[in-house]
Design a protein around this motif. Structure first.
Motif, PDB file in Angstrom:
ATOM      1  N   MET A   1       0.912  -1.226   0.147  1.00  0.00           N
ATOM      2  CA  MET A   1      -0.086  -0.167   0.151  1.00  0.00           C
ATOM      3  C   MET A   1       0.775   1.326  -0.037  1.00  0.00           C
ATOM      4  O   MET A   1       0.632   2.077  -0.704  1.00  0.00           O
ATOM      5  N   ALA A   2       1.937   1.300   0.491  1.00  0.00           N
ATOM      6  CA  ALA A   2       2.929   2.447   0.560  1.00  0.00           C
ATOM      7  C   ALA A   2       3.481   2.558  -0.671  1.00  0.00           C
ATOM      8  O   ALA A   2       3.396   3.713  -1.145  1.00  0.00           O
ATOM      9  N   SER A   3       3.775   1.429  -1.273  1.00  0.00           N
ATOM     10  CA  SER A   3       4.264   1.635  -2.825  1.00  0.00           C
ATOM     11  C   SER A   3       3.269   2.142  -3.622  1.00  0.00           C
ATOM     12  O   SER A   3       3.473   3.117  -4.357  1.00  0.00           O
ATOM     13  N   CYS A   4       1.966   1.646  -3.701  1.00  0.00           N
ATOM     14  CA  CYS A   4       0.623   2.203  -4.134  1.00  0.00           C
ATOM     15  C   CYS A   4       0.814   3.724  -4.255  1.00  0.00           C
ATOM     16  O   CYS A   4       0.358   4.570  -5.014  1.00  0.00           O
ATOM     17  N   TYR A   5       0.867   4.340  -2.855  1.00  0.00           N
ATOM     18  CA  TYR A   5       0.841   5.793  -2.442  1.00  0.00           C
ATOM     19  C   TYR A   5       1.708   6.426  -3.164  1.00  0.00           C
ATOM     20  O   TYR A   5       1.615   7.391  -3.730  1.00  0.00           O
ATOM     21  N   ASN A   6       3.067   5.810  -3.085  1.00  0.00           N
ATOM     22  CA  ASN A   6       4.094   6.514  -3.628  1.00  0.00           C
ATOM     23  C   ASN A   6       4.074   6.506  -5.234  1.00  0.00           C
ATOM     24  O   ASN A   6       4.637   7.735  -5.726  1.00  0.00           O
ATOM     25  N   LYS A   7       3.413   5.886  -5.875  1.00  0.00           N
ATOM     26  CA  LYS A   7       3.167   5.893  -7.322  1.00  0.00           C
ATOM     27  C   LYS A   7       2.151   6.914  -7.787  1.00  0.00           C
ATOM     28  O   LYS A   7       2.155   7.312  -9.034  1.00  0.00           O
ATOM     29  N   LEU A   8       1.372   7.507  -7.006  1.00  0.00           N
ATOM     30  CA  LEU A   8       0.492   8.692  -7.319  1.00  0.00           C
ATOM     31  C   LEU A   8       1.014   9.804  -7.753  1.00  0.00           C
ATOM     32  O   LEU A   8       2.091  10.150  -7.012  1.00  0.00           O
ATOM     33  N   PRO A   9       0.522  10.500  -8.489  1.00  0.00           N
ATOM     34  CA  PRO A   9       1.047  11.716  -8.661  1.00  0.00           C
ATOM     35  C   PRO A   9       1.042  12.702  -7.446  1.00  0.00           C
ATOM     36  O   PRO A   9       0.244  12.515  -6.457  1.00  0.00           O
ATOM     37  N   GLU A  10       1.919  13.698  -7.181  1.00  0.00           N
ATOM     38  CA  GLU A  10       1.827  14.600  -6.087  1.00  0.00           C
ATOM     39  C   GLU A  10       0.757  15.422  -5.745  1.00  0.00           C
ATOM     40  O   GLU A  10       0.290  15.452  -4.674  1.00  0.00           O
ATOM     41  N   ALA A  11      -0.169  15.902  -6.897  1.00  0.00           N
ATOM     42  CA  ALA A  11      -1.280  16.416  -6.717  1.00  0.00           C
ATOM     43  C   ALA A  11      -2.410  15.787  -6.155  1.00  0.00           C
ATOM     44  O   ALA A  11      -3.286  16.108  -5.533  1.00  0.00           O
ATOM     45  N   THR A  12      -2.311  14.132  -6.364  1.00  0.00           N
ATOM     46  CA  THR A  12      -3.245  13.274  -5.784  1.00  0.00           C
ATOM     47  C   THR A  12      -2.690  13.033  -4.244  1.00  0.00           C
ATOM     48  O   THR A  12      -3.832  13.208  -3.516  1.00  0.00           O
ATOM     49  N   LYS A  13      -1.715  12.773  -3.966  1.00  0.00           N
ATOM     50  CA  LYS A  13      -0.912  12.724  -2.594  1.00  0.00           C
ATOM     51  C   LYS A  13      -1.322  13.711  -1.874  1.00  0.00           C
ATOM     52  O   LYS A  13      -1.703  13.479  -0.698  1.00  0.00           O
ATOM     53  N   ASN A  14      -1.401  15.066  -2.336  1.00  0.00           N
ATOM     54  CA  ASN A  14      -1.586  16.131  -1.624  1.00  0.00           C
ATOM     55  C   ASN A  14      -3.075  16.176  -0.970  1.00  0.00           C
ATOM     56  O   ASN A  14      -3.272  16.862   0.046  1.00  0.00           O
ATOM     57  N   VAL A  15      -3.858  15.566  -1.532  1.00  0.00           N
ATOM     58  CA  VAL A  15      -5.299  15.616  -1.129  1.00  0.00           C
ATOM     59  C   VAL A  15      -5.785  14.343  -0.498  1.00  0.00           C
ATOM     60  O   VAL A  15      -7.168  14.533  -0.132  1.00  0.00           O
ATOM     61  N   ILE A  16      -5.048  13.400  -0.240  1.00  0.00           N
ATOM     62  CA  ILE A  16      -5.331  12.109   0.560  1.00  0.00           C
ATOM     63  C   ILE A  16      -5.385  12.172   2.085  1.00  0.00           C
ATOM     64  O   ILE A  16      -4.362  12.830   2.404  1.00  0.00           O
ATOM     65  N   GLY A  17      -6.124  11.758   2.795  1.00  0.00           N
ATOM     66  CA  GLY A  17      -6.250  11.698   4.117  1.00  0.00           C
ATOM     67  C   GLY A  17      -6.757  10.414   4.605  1.00  0.00           C
ATOM     68  O   GLY A  17      -7.253   9.520   3.933  1.00  0.00           O
TER      69      GLY A  17
END
Length: 419
Positions: free
Chosen positions: A291-307
């Motif tokens: 799951m950490a790997s999945c998160y890291n593969k997301l674009p920065e704009a997407t990671k910035n809005v995930i909680g």
């Protein structure tokens, strides 16, 4: 000669009267105290006069002042009577684009009556005020600038008789990930998006909405955040589906277009690399590493809005576990809605009773065929331990519920939440 003197006297008198009227005063010597100013004062009274012993005997100013007092009291009473029913509305767009200047916004009530206003630059963005609107529901027609193109959009607002501010947003397909998060924070995402819609948010990937306001924000340990600290919660899965409105139809997904895909398509992973099933989802290799790997593969704009949100998952011997997850696998109940043998999922009843089924699977992808359409791989993992024995976990096999040994490698389709 006498006639001439008479005419002259008349002329002199006229000049004197003209002088008196012009200067509002009658000439007087030391023995004369009356003048026109005093005469007017006797009639009108002083500016601050109040009502005398009776209305009829009061000065004009006294009567006027009393009438003003009555009118002011009536105005105050009227304001108090109508204040619960009349409010103000300020609408704004988070933009400094000069294109908004002077653009017209229209609010229309249920009877079709409308008011218009124009955007003005204020407070670092563009605003329009409607200072007096009756309590009720209104439709808002407004322009939204997207990529230099003006979209004519509508939304709604309900007024309760007080002052209200509301941010205006663009069409879901025109919004950035930051815009979408802002709409969630403002509590209006359900006016712009529906379960089953797919959007890109300006990134290279697409995200399909599987639930709105179902997950609960939490800290990283799974402790719930105060409900007044967030607005809407949008649960999405990056399924590679084409962007667009869902129209209550299952999306046509493409695992090759997801962030976790490789040149060989959606990769397969194990739940655990060793037999630690007794620890369940919380300590699994899937949660801590994949799951950490999945998160890291997301674009920065997407990671910035995930909680993080609270996820409840069953275990083999100790009931349920509570975790706080930014990226997670779905559970058996969240997909199939049931538990146990023959009930749609092989998860434990204790787990199923503590969670929910996502709206996408309860209302749209309700059949085996529609769930087959969710990926290009035949089997994808769920996070639920299987009720038929350790060390097995639930999965989706060709649209149906199944179980497999935790050491097997199957597809990975994570989800996450925006709020």
């Amino acid at each position: 000669m006498k006639k001439s003197n008479g005419k002259r006297n008349i002329v002199i008198t006229a000049i004197i009267l003209t002088f008196i009227i012009f200067f509002n005063q009658i000439p007087a010597n030391a023995d004369v105290t009356d003048n026109l100013q005093n005469s007017i004062a006797i009639i009108l009274g002083h500016v601050d006069d109040t009502l005398g012993t009776s209305f009829e005997q009061s000065t004009t100013n006294g009567k006027l002042n009393q009438m003003k007092k009555v009118v002011d009291t009536l105005d105050t009473s009227m304001d108090q009577m109508i204040s619960p029913y009349v409010g103000s509305l300020t609408l704004w767009v988070d933009s400094n684009s000069g294109t908004y200047a002077g653009q017209t916004v229209t609010v229309t009530n249920a009877k079709g009556q409308n008011q218009t206003g124009q955007f003005v630059a204020r407070n670092g963005h563009y605003e329009v005020d409607f200072p007096s609107l009756l309590k009720g529901s209104y439709t808002i027609a407004y322009p939204y600038v997207a990529s230099s193109k003006i979209l004519n959009l509508t939304t709604s607002v309900t007024l309760n008789g007080s002052a209200k501010r509301q941010q205006l947003f663009g069409d879901l397909q025109q919004m950035t990930m930051a815009d979408i998060q802002a709409a969630c924070k403002a509590g209006v995402i359900n006016q712009l998006a529906s379960v089953g819609d797919t959007f890109s948010g300006g990134t290279n990937y697409t995200y399909t909405i599987i639930g709105i306001d179902q997950d609960k924000p939490s800290d990283t340990n799974g402790n719930l955040l105060p409900s007044n600290s967030y607005g809407n919660v949008l649960t999405v899965m990056p399924l590679g589906a084409p962007a667009g409105k869902g129209n209550n139809q299952p999306v046509a997904t493409n695992a090759y277009a997801t962030p976790y895909a490789t040149s060989h398509g959606s990769p397969t992973e194990r739940i655990n690399v060793s037999d630690i099933s007794n620890a369940g989802w919380a300590s699994s290799h899937m949660r801590s590493v994949i799951m950490a790997s999945c998160y890291n593969k997301l674009p920065e704009a997407t990671k910035n809005v995930i909680g993080s949100v609270q996820k409840i998952t069953g275990t083999y011997f100790d009931g349920n576990q509570t975790t706080g997850d930014k990226v997670f696998l779905l559970s058996g109940k969240e997909v199939f809605g049931g538990y146990g043998y023959g009930s749609g999922s092989y998860c434990f009843s204790t787990e199923a009773s503590a969670t929910f089924q996502y709206q996408y699977f309860s209302n749209i992808a309700t059949s085996i065929d529609s769930r087959k359409n969710i990926t290009n791989v035949n089997i994808w993992w769920l996070r639920s331990p299987s009720c038929d024995g350790n060390p097995r976990f639930c999965y989706v096999l060709n649209g149906e519920s199944g179980v497999g040994n935790e050491g097997m490698e199957y597809g990975v389709l994570p989800a996450f939440c925006i709020y």
